[in-house]
Design a protein around this motif. Sequence first.
Motif, PDB file in Angstrom:
ATOM      1  N   ILE A  78      19.357 -17.748 -53.323  1.00 40.15           N
ATOM      2  CA  ILE A  78      18.224 -18.088 -54.180  1.00 40.15           C
ATOM      3  C   ILE A  78      17.864 -19.546 -53.905  1.00 40.15           C
ATOM      4  O   ILE A  78      18.739 -20.412 -53.902  1.00 40.15           O
ATOM      5  CB  ILE A  78      18.556 -17.933 -55.679  1.00 40.15           C
ATOM      6  N   ARG A 131      14.223 -15.416 -54.128  1.00 40.83           N
ATOM      7  CA  ARG A 131      15.510 -14.753 -53.848  1.00 40.83           C
ATOM      8  C   ARG A 131      15.343 -13.831 -52.652  1.00 40.83           C
ATOM      9  O   ARG A 131      14.473 -12.958 -52.646  1.00 40.83           O
ATOM     10  CB  ARG A 131      15.958 -13.960 -55.069  1.00 40.83           C
ATOM     11  N   TRP A 185      19.550 -13.230 -63.649  1.00 36.79           N
ATOM     12  CA  TRP A 185      19.476 -14.574 -64.240  1.00 36.79           C
ATOM     13  C   TRP A 185      19.933 -14.503 -65.687  1.00 36.79           C
ATOM     14  O   TRP A 185      19.741 -13.494 -66.370  1.00 36.79           O
ATOM     15  CB  TRP A 185      18.041 -15.108 -64.184  1.00 36.79           C
ATOM     16  N   PHE A 228      11.769 -19.469 -58.456  1.00 37.35           N
ATOM     17  CA  PHE A 228      12.941 -18.932 -57.785  1.00 37.35           C
ATOM     18  C   PHE A 228      12.482 -17.979 -56.680  1.00 37.35           C
ATOM     19  O   PHE A 228      11.702 -17.061 -56.939  1.00 37.35           O
ATOM     20  CB  PHE A 228      13.839 -18.158 -58.754  1.00 37.35           C
ATOM     21  N   GLY A 247      20.858 -18.540 -61.906  1.00 38.93           N
ATOM     22  CA  GLY A 247      20.844 -17.365 -61.049  1.00 38.93           C
ATOM     23  C   GLY A 247      22.200 -16.782 -60.766  1.00 38.93           C
ATOM     24  O   GLY A 247      23.228 -17.444 -60.891  1.00 38.93           O
TER      25      GLY A 247
END
Length: 176
Positions: free
Chosen positions: A66, A79, A136, A77, A128
């Motif tokens: 992430i 990912r 999260w 974020f 995360g």
Amino acid sequence: MTSKDAAVKPAEPNRRDILYVATGVAAAGAVAGVAWPLIAQMNPDASTLALASTEVDLSAIPEGQIVTVKWRGKPVFIRHRTPAEIKAAEDVPLSELPDPEPDAKRVQKPQWLVIVGVCTHLGCIPTGKEGEYNGWFCPCHGSVYDLSGRIRSGPAPTNLEVPPYAFIAENKIKIG
């Protein structure tokens, strides 16, 4: 010829009329001169405009990681999801979700999840790869989000926001 039959003559302009018009024009110019800087100062400054969009090179993000970037003063974020994470996010029954939204609607490419990292409860920043669903976790009030950024438990009313973004190359996105 009677007064009824006489045509009404327009009055000839005199000095006073010209002074009234000139004073009105000068007053309008003064008001515009004062209003212009007041209106102009409401425009966003250059640093804000620079943050209106940001480009991110995805090739530097290894699978399973992430990365957090800043967009409009908020954390975003990104990912890089593994095939197992993608399958887990896609297999969640929508009936289990407080704010039902399929994973496919939240991503443009399944391996890349892009979400605004601000809890929808009170604006905290979730951490995360935590929580029951390996997504999260918001440590402030206990909201838990899954691998797709969808709320699973806690006081948050909605899923984490997906910002407007587009792929401008195979491994590059533009947020905003």
